[in-house]
Structure formats: C-alpha cells, structure tokens
Design a protein around this motif. Sequence first.
Motif: not given
Length: 472
Positions: A223, A361, A387, A393, A398, A400-401, A421
């Motif tokens: 990331s 994150p 996520f 999420a 959001e 990404e995680g 995340g």
Amino acid sequence: MTAQKFDMVVLGSGPGGYVAAIRAAQLGFKTAVVERAELGGICLNWGCIPTKALLRSAEVFHNMKHAADYGLVAGQLGFDLDKVVSRSRGIAAQLSGGIKHLMKKNKVTVIEGNGVLVKPGVLSVEKDGKKTEVHGTDIILATGARAKELPHLKADGELVWTYRHALTPKAVPGKLLVIGSGAIGIEFASFYNELGSDVTVVEMMDRVMPVEDEEISAFAAKSFKSQGIKIMTEASVTKLDKKAKSVVCTVEGKGGKSEQIEVDNVIIAIGIDGNVENIGLEQNKIKVDRGHVVTDEWGHTGVKGVHAIGDLTGPPWLAHKASHEGVILVEKIARDKGNKEIKDLHPMDKGNIPGCTYCRPQVASVGMTEKAAIAAGYKVNVGRFPFIGNGKAIAMGEAEGMMKTVFDAKTGELLGAHMVGAEVTEMIQGYTVARTLETTEIELMHTVFPHPTMSEMMHEAVLDAFGKALHF
C-alpha cells in the motif's frame, strides 16, 4: 534546606507518571509529581497526541482529494502548513492543561524542576539555580525516553530531524528520507507523503514494520508503495553529508552496494533510549541494562522504596503500557502496606498490550504473530478476512485492508490478532479484551457483532480460522 515530605513522589509526568500519581492519590497517599518540562511528558506534548493531530489533517486532505469518489465536488485544494502545525500544538497545549486540572482535582502536588535521586527516599529538585529536597517514602522513576541517535546520525533540527523537529516543520520537504520503519518513522512518512513530499524509507530489517506479522507488513508495504513511498529494506544509512539546504545520504544495501540520495530533510526514527542519565541511578546502585532501568515484574528496582515504570524500563515503548504499569505498581505498594481493598492484582502481561500505528492504512495488533506462535511450539489455526468482503468498508470507500487471527488449534486460545486498514486502531481493543478474558474461539464465534460495521470483519476472521467464514 526545608524538605517537602510525601508518601509517594513520581519523577516525570508522562502517561506513566501522571497516572501513577492519580492512582496513588486515590488510594490515600500524599503524592507529588516532579516535572522539568510540560505536564503530560513527551507523549502528550511531542509524541502520541500531536502526531495524531497532524495525521488527522493529512487524512482529511486525502479525503478532500478524493471527494469525487463520493459524488462530491470540492473547490481548489490546498493546505496551510502553519495552521496544520498550530492546530497540533494547540491540542497538545489543551491536553497538558487538562493534566494540570487532574493534578489539582486529585490533590497531587506538582513540583517544577529537574529531579535527581540523592538516596532512597530523597530527591533533589533544581529550578532556576535553586535546589529543594523532596522526600518520599516511595519514589517512582518515570522519566521516559528520547530519540536514539548514532554518532554518524545526529539531528541538528534544521536539515536532520528527530520526531520533535518533524512535528513543527517550517516547510514541507520536497524530498524526505526517513531512517527507520517502526511506528514513528512510518507515521511521519505517511504524513509527509500525503502533503506532497517525495518520501524514501530506509529500514535495516528485511521488511517494513518488522515487529508486525509478516503478512500484515507485506500488505502495508504494498500500500505504501502504491502511494508513492519508496521503501529500501535490508539497507542502512552510513553517512549524512549536510550541504547548505540539502543532505546527501549514503545508503548501503544488500551485498554492500552503496548509493547516494540527496534530500531536503532526513528524519531519524531508529528507536529510543531511556532517560537514565543524571537522575541519580549510579550512586544509588540502580541497575541499568542497554539504556533502560532493570525492574522486577512489579516495577521494583531492587533498591528499597525506589521503583521505575514506562519507557524508562524498556519495550514496548507505549503510553498505555506505561499508564497500566503505574497503576499496577501503586496498587502493589498499597497492598504491601496493608490495603485490603486491593484484590486480584496481577503483573502486566505484555502479550496483552496492543500496538497501533496511525499511518494510511492503519496497522494494529495484539499478541503473537503467526511465525512467533509456531516458533513457540503451537499448532495454529489462522483466519483471514479482507476489507473488500465487508459492506461498511466498501460504503466508506475503505475496501483496502485485512484482518488476521491466530489460534491455538488444541485449546482454541486466541494467540494473536493482526489488522491493517481503516480504523483498525479502534477495533483492536475487541481482541485485546478477548485475550484478557482468556476467551476461546467459541465465545468469539457466539459474540454478536452489529451490522453494518467494520467490526464484523473481526467475527469473520475468527470464523475463517475454523473454516466457517460466511461472507468470503
């Protein structure tokens, strides 16, 4: 010399010191805190709190830049660095004032000055050239720590910074090199990258955030790179050549190959050293090992009536660890003196201390990594949940995680939990409570998580460890 006499005297008013003082006062001890700088210590004034204020500004700026993703229209984007910094400093000042109020409310005497342990039970406190003696039946050393420096990596506050300098920049560096990828280094890398710096992170270990689980570390690194942060692992900075307005950094990588990187500023984030100097440890024969005071499981130094807590005593260097150590120590002292109301007192289990990093994150964890658990001889069940499988999420933008759980396959004990995340620093406490209560996978599986929330992923990561995931 007129001496002030107390039952308990705490040297240092950081998260460990001021909390220990409050708990001591609550238990009926006549208590004083000796502080040479601002109430609240480094964490509140130059660490945890002001960095989070900066990172919040960066987060809002990031969201502004992506307004169109939410169907919103934003005008000309930009930031006022002076106001960003001013907001951060104002929040620190506000909270330091809050500590002053708490001291007054709990009838804790605040003594300003530089304290030195003369002998067990006696501190010499100097302010403006005048010395006073402060006597305490029990003295708690809570002097904290400072940024580690090496002879070839010294900060000057202009071109080469520690975290303290990085909190109050005069300008955003065009190019920035961060030495160290622990929480401090990565948080500043994330902040300055968001504001437009060309950031390079140099890490001696083979991965960034090396204390975290390897999968989480790899996810975070991917990331960071996608955001434009350059990462150099298994590398070290061997030399800093300062020019008028830049620094030429010599970086040695794998196989001894060196390269030079010229940047506007360097942030040194290679760890911390305990503030053990000039506080009277040597003459009182208090043991110091690798820059930290040695204590037993309760915080006793081995010298009667002298105790130590927090960053001064070693890792993990976390404010919440220091605070809890302070409470445990004071309650142990009270119980030893006959307080029968103190029951079920236990030394701190460091395996139940959560760690949080507020980059983008975010990263959070508690307990053992998968690798550590296997090395300790456990047969493990590992659960994961992304996520992208969570409705909240996705709705938040959001996606990404990931979450990861590590269980003892034999007993169902939650050995560790690891997250990367959005908002994971708020969610990790759920797993921390679970570990503290010694719950197994059964209790966690039967816990009802509200929908729609990101916390549902915590449930799914438990279910997945036992082949029962519902939404992925």
